[in-house]
Design a protein around this motif. Structure first.
Motif, PDB file in Angstrom:
ATOM      1  N   ILE A 309       0.825  -1.214   0.000  1.00 28.07           N
ATOM      2  CA  ILE A 309       0.000   0.000   0.000  1.00 28.07           C
ATOM      3  C   ILE A 309       0.859   1.263   0.000  1.00 28.07           C
ATOM      4  O   ILE A 309       0.342   2.360   0.170  1.00 28.07           O
ATOM      5  N   SER A 310       2.181   1.109  -0.121  1.00 31.00           N
ATOM      6  CA  SER A 310       3.024   2.302  -0.181  1.00 31.00           C
ATOM      7  C   SER A 310       3.116   2.797  -1.624  1.00 31.00           C
ATOM      8  O   SER A 310       2.632   2.141  -2.546  1.00 31.00           O
ATOM      9  N   VAL A 311       3.691   3.974  -1.793  1.00 32.50           N
ATOM     10  CA  VAL A 311       3.966   4.530  -3.121  1.00 32.50           C
ATOM     11  C   VAL A 311       5.405   5.063  -3.073  1.00 32.50           C
ATOM     12  O   VAL A 311       5.961   5.262  -1.985  1.00 32.50           O
ATOM     13  N   PRO A 312       6.031   5.316  -4.257  1.00 36.77           N
ATOM     14  CA  PRO A 312       7.436   5.746  -4.256  1.00 36.77           C
ATOM     15  C   PRO A 312       7.694   6.987  -3.400  1.00 36.77           C
ATOM     16  O   PRO A 312       8.740   7.087  -2.757  1.00 36.77           O
ATOM     17  N   GLU A 313       6.747   7.928  -3.372  1.00 35.87           N
ATOM     18  CA  GLU A 313       6.943   9.141  -2.577  1.00 35.87           C
ATOM     19  C   GLU A 313       7.050   8.804  -1.087  1.00 35.87           C
ATOM     20  O   GLU A 313       7.868   9.396  -0.361  1.00 35.87           O
ATOM     21  N   LEU A 314       6.212   7.888  -0.615  1.00 36.56           N
ATOM     22  CA  LEU A 314       6.260   7.509   0.811  1.00 36.56           C
ATOM     23  C   LEU A 314       7.562   6.782   1.129  1.00 36.56           C
ATOM     24  O   LEU A 314       8.187   7.029   2.167  1.00 36.56           O
ATOM     25  N   ASP A 315       7.970   5.879   0.230  1.00 42.94           N
ATOM     26  CA  ASP A 315       9.238   5.162   0.453  1.00 42.94           C
ATOM     27  C   ASP A 315      10.405   6.147   0.501  1.00 42.94           C
ATOM     28  O   ASP A 315      11.298   6.028   1.346  1.00 42.94           O
ATOM     29  N   LEU A 316      10.380   7.143  -0.383  1.00 41.80           N
ATOM     30  CA  LEU A 316      11.469   8.124  -0.415  1.00 41.80           C
ATOM     31  C   LEU A 316      11.479   8.959   0.879  1.00 41.80           C
ATOM     32  O   LEU A 316      12.553   9.246   1.434  1.00 41.80           O
ATOM     33  N   ALA A 317      10.302   9.332   1.369  1.00 38.60           N
ATOM     34  CA  ALA A 317      10.228  10.105   2.621  1.00 38.60           C
ATOM     35  C   ALA A 317      10.818   9.297   3.768  1.00 38.60           C
ATOM     36  O   ALA A 317      11.576   9.824   4.598  1.00 38.60           O
ATOM     37  N   VAL A 318      10.507   8.010   3.808  1.00 38.51           N
ATOM     38  CA  VAL A 318      11.017   7.141   4.870  1.00 38.51           C
ATOM     39  C   VAL A 318      12.532   6.981   4.748  1.00 38.51           C
ATOM     40  O   VAL A 318      13.273   7.166   5.718  1.00 38.51           O
ATOM     41  N   GLU A 319      12.999   6.656   3.533  1.00 35.57           N
ATOM     42  CA  GLU A 319      14.449   6.441   3.333  1.00 35.57           C
ATOM     43  C   GLU A 319      15.243   7.708   3.655  1.00 35.57           C
ATOM     44  O   GLU A 319      16.304   7.643   4.295  1.00 35.57           O
ATOM     45  N   THR A 320      14.713   8.859   3.238  1.00 32.53           N
ATOM     46  CA  THR A 320      15.483  10.102   3.399  1.00 32.53           C
ATOM     47  C   THR A 320      15.533  10.535   4.868  1.00 32.53           C
ATOM     48  O   THR A 320      16.578  10.975   5.351  1.00 32.53           O
ATOM     49  N   THR A 321      14.433  10.408   5.575  1.00 30.78           N
ATOM     50  CA  THR A 321      14.466  10.800   7.003  1.00 30.78           C
ATOM     51  C   THR A 321      15.354   9.841   7.784  1.00 30.78           C
ATOM     52  O   THR A 321      16.090  10.278   8.671  1.00 30.78           O
ATOM     53  N   LEU A 322      15.325   8.552   7.451  1.00 30.18           N
ATOM     54  CA  LEU A 322      16.214   7.598   8.136  1.00 30.18           C
ATOM     55  C   LEU A 322      17.688   7.949   7.861  1.00 30.18           C
ATOM     56  O   LEU A 322      18.517   7.957   8.769  1.00 30.18           O
ATOM     57  N   ALA A 323      17.981   8.261   6.600  1.00 25.90           N
ATOM     58  CA  ALA A 323      19.360   8.624   6.250  1.00 25.90           C
ATOM     59  C   ALA A 323      19.786   9.929   6.930  1.00 25.90           C
ATOM     60  O   ALA A 323      20.977  10.181   7.110  1.00 25.90           O
ATOM     61  N   SER A 324      18.790  10.748   7.335  1.00 25.93           N
ATOM     62  CA  SER A 324      19.084  12.023   7.989  1.00 25.93           C
ATOM     63  C   SER A 324      19.122  11.897   9.506  1.00 25.93           C
ATOM     64  O   SER A 324      19.137  12.913  10.204  1.00 25.93           O
ATOM     65  N   ALA A 326      16.812   9.978  11.516  1.00 30.20           N
ATOM     66  CA  ALA A 326      15.599   9.558  12.216  1.00 30.20           C
ATOM     67  C   ALA A 326      15.822   8.171  12.830  1.00 30.20           C
ATOM     68  O   ALA A 326      16.504   7.323  12.247  1.00 30.20           O
ATOM     69  N   LEU A 327      15.238   7.941  14.025  1.00 30.40           N
ATOM     70  CA  LEU A 327      15.374   6.629  14.671  1.00 30.40           C
ATOM     71  C   LEU A 327      14.446   5.610  14.038  1.00 30.40           C
ATOM     72  O   LEU A 327      14.694   4.409  14.088  1.00 30.40           O
ATOM     73  N   GLY A 328      13.368   6.098  13.453  1.00 30.55           N
ATOM     74  CA  GLY A 328      12.407   5.222  12.787  1.00 30.55           C
ATOM     75  C   GLY A 328      11.518   6.073  11.906  1.00 30.55           C
ATOM     76  O   GLY A 328      11.402   7.284  12.119  1.00 30.55           O
ATOM     77  N   ALA A 329      10.916   5.440  10.890  1.00 34.88           N
ATOM     78  CA  ALA A 329      10.001   6.176  10.014  1.00 34.88           C
ATOM     79  C   ALA A 329       9.094   5.177   9.323  1.00 34.88           C
ATOM     80  O   ALA A 329       9.468   4.023   9.111  1.00 34.88           O
ATOM     81  N   ARG A 330       7.889   5.637   8.988  1.00 35.96           N
ATOM     82  CA  ARG A 330       6.932   4.753   8.313  1.00 35.96           C
ATOM     83  C   ARG A 330       5.852   5.586   7.656  1.00 35.96           C
ATOM     84  O   ARG A 330       5.600   6.723   8.084  1.00 35.96           O
ATOM     85  N   MET A 331       5.228   5.037   6.619  1.00 35.39           N
ATOM     86  CA  MET A 331       4.019   5.664   6.110  1.00 35.39           C
ATOM     87  C   MET A 331       2.932   5.512   7.161  1.00 35.39           C
ATOM     88  O   MET A 331       2.952   4.574   7.972  1.00 35.39           O
ATOM     89  N   GLY A 335      -2.722   4.492   3.127  1.00 40.20           N
ATOM     90  CA  GLY A 335      -1.795   4.157   2.065  1.00 40.20           C
ATOM     91  C   GLY A 335      -2.201   4.698   0.709  1.00 40.20           C
ATOM     92  O   GLY A 335      -3.138   5.490   0.600  1.00 40.20           O
ATOM     93  N   PHE A 336      -1.440   4.321  -0.345  1.00 38.69           N
ATOM     94  CA  PHE A 336      -1.642   4.784  -1.722  1.00 38.69           C
ATOM     95  C   PHE A 336      -1.437   6.292  -1.840  1.00 38.69           C
ATOM     96  O   PHE A 336      -1.974   6.927  -2.744  1.00 38.69           O
ATOM     97  N   GLY A 337      -0.690   6.884  -0.902  1.00 37.42           N
ATOM     98  CA  GLY A 337      -0.496   8.327  -0.862  1.00 37.42           C
ATOM     99  C   GLY A 337      -0.572   8.788   0.577  1.00 37.42           C
ATOM    100  O   GLY A 337      -0.458   7.975   1.499  1.00 37.42           O
ATOM    101  N   GLY A 338      -0.757  10.081   0.774  1.00 34.53           N
ATOM    102  CA  GLY A 338      -0.847  10.595   2.133  1.00 34.53           C
ATOM    103  C   GLY A 338       0.520  10.863   2.730  1.00 34.53           C
ATOM    104  O   GLY A 338       1.452  11.252   2.008  1.00 34.53           O
ATOM    105  N   ALA A 339       0.670  10.621   4.031  1.00 30.53           N
ATOM    106  CA  ALA A 339       1.833  11.116   4.767  1.00 30.53           C
ATOM    107  C   ALA A 339       2.689   9.982   5.333  1.00 30.53           C
ATOM    108  O   ALA A 339       2.226   8.863   5.533  1.00 30.53           O
ATOM    109  N   ALA A 340       3.970  10.329   5.578  1.00 30.84           N
ATOM    110  CA  ALA A 340       4.877   9.477   6.350  1.00 30.84           C
ATOM    111  C   ALA A 340       5.256  10.234   7.619  1.00 30.84           C
ATOM    112  O   ALA A 340       5.213  11.469   7.656  1.00 30.84           O
TER     113      ALA A 340
END
Ligand code: ADP
Ligand code: MG
Length: 383
Positions: A309-324, A326-331, A335-340
């Motif tokens: 139920i994720s989309v590329p934008e949500l995955d990117l938000a999660v990956e980028t905050t973790l790389a910055s 963040a201790l944890g992140a998730r959509m 799903g299918f849009g919305g917020a992380a």
């Protein structure tokens, strides 16, 4: 100006009272509500306010800063107007009035002017709908002497949303908005409606929740949501249990044997997500908020890979905050849009926000809204 001030201004007369209720963010526990499982949302600081004045006739008149025109319905016509539908935004406050009278037969309804103002962004996955329902339900409960408690008022909001507005949602949003406690999240058992306010300790630990609203509309949400619900029902039926709530991770090897691959992965998401909610509460109790990051990450992976139920934008938000950092992140949300959301040390927020904006630009995604949310108090009377 707060929503309370704005609602007063819009009412343009002295109110008998002003009530407000917040939006919510879900920390963990996604697509578990309709499987009678566990969720763990918190109320946020952004609120919707309802300022109320009494009238001498039997008309309910609702206005909102969102809409130019007032909508008027007499109490005698309320059933018919709700049944007829087409009330647009006014379906929320009028649906609450209608549901409240159904749930509280001893209430003493009378004509009211209701002015609404909100700080909760609409459609950002923060449940502006539960906020408007909670504010109006709290107001009318007092003004009409309905005598309902907060859980019953959450149920009123859900009835309004399901039966008057026609949105098939669970009760999580309304419970979170009604029962919120500052710096705590609400553990909710969706089967029993038992709740517990669990302290989060974010402020003491120097942590905050960063929201990345991707602004991606839930394009496949209707069909995708129905498909997920049906898969969950198939899984429960295969085990001859009322809902997936009745399975645990120990049942998964057997599930892999008797279910087709897609149904199995849908089931595995729900069963493991329920366990992750329980683990999150236990980790907070034992070790504090820094201990829950990996559970948030596992929740996202499960929604991306098993529930799909994720989309590329949500995955990117999660990956980028973790790389910055963040201790944890998730959509978060359906799903299918919305917020992380990301659990992140306060000092890293500016750099993480910049990194998210840069990553979205580099992928030619729409510029997201990035902001923090603070676990806050639930519905209340403000004046
Ligand atoms: P959300 O994720 O924000 O809850 P919903 O689609 O469930 O999104 O609910 C949003 C709808 O709720 C809006 O389109 C509007 O009809 C109604 N709504 C929310 N807040 C207000 C408000 N302050 N005034 C009028 N209508 C509102
Ligand atoms: Mg909503």
């Amino acid at each position: 100006m707060t929503a309370v001030d704005d609602a007063r201004t819009l009412l343009a007369t002295e109110p008998v009272g002003v009530w407000s209720a917040p939006g919510r963010a879900n920390l963990i526990g996604e697509h578990t509500d309709y499987n009678e499982g566990f969720v763990f949302p918190f109320a946020i600081a952004q609120r919707t306010a309802a300022a109320v004045a009494l009238r001498s006739d039997d008309v309910i008149r609702v206005r909102s800063t969102f809409a130019p025109d007032a909508v008027e319905v007499s109490l005698a016509d309320l059933d018919d107007r709700i049944a007829a539908g087409g009330l647009d935004w006014a379906g929320y406050p009028l649906g609450v009035a209608w549901a409240l009278l159904r749930e509280a037969p001893d209430a003493t309804p009378r004509g009211v002017d209701i002015a609404l103002a909100s700080e909760v962004p609409v459609g950002a996955g923060l449940s502006s709908s539960a906020a408007i329902e909670g504010a109006v339900a709290s107001a009318l409960n007092d003004v009409w002497n309905a005598g309902l408690d907060k859980v019953a008022l959450a149920r009123v909001g859900r009835i309004a949303e399901n039966d008057a507005v026609g949105a098939p949602t669970g009760i999580m949003d309304q419970m979170a908005s009604m029962l919120g406690v500052a710096d705590a999240a609400t553990f909710l058992d969706c089967r029993t409606l038992d709740t517990r306010a669990v302290p989060l300790g974010f402020a003491d630990a120097g942590l905050a929740i960063l929201v990345v609203d991707t602004l991606v509309e839930h394009a496949h949400s209707t069909g995708g949501y129905r498909e997920r619900r049906e898969a969950c029902e198939r899984g429960a039926a295969a085990f001859d249990v009322p809902s997936l709530r009745d399975l645990t991770v120990d049942d998964l090897p057997r599930a892999a044997e008797i279910l087709d691959d897609v149904t199995f992965r849908r089931v595995r998401h729900v069963v493991t997500e329920n366990q992750r909610v329980l683990d999150t509460v236990a980790a907070l109790d034992a070790d504090g908020p820094a201990a829950i990051g990996d559970l948030l990450v596992a929740s996202h992976a499960s929604m991306r890979d098993d529930f799909e139920i994720s989309v590329p934008e949500l995955d990117l938000a999660v990956e980028t905050t973790l790389a910055s950092g963040a201790l944890g992140a998730r959509m978060t949300g359906g799903g299918f849009g919305g917020a992380a959301i990301a659990l992140i040390p306060v000092g890293l927020i500016p750099a993480a926000s910049d990194a998210v904006l840069a990553a979205f630009a580099a992928s030619s995604f729409r510029t997201p809204n990035v902001f923090t949310v603070t676990p806050s108090e639930g519905a209340r009377r403000d004046a």
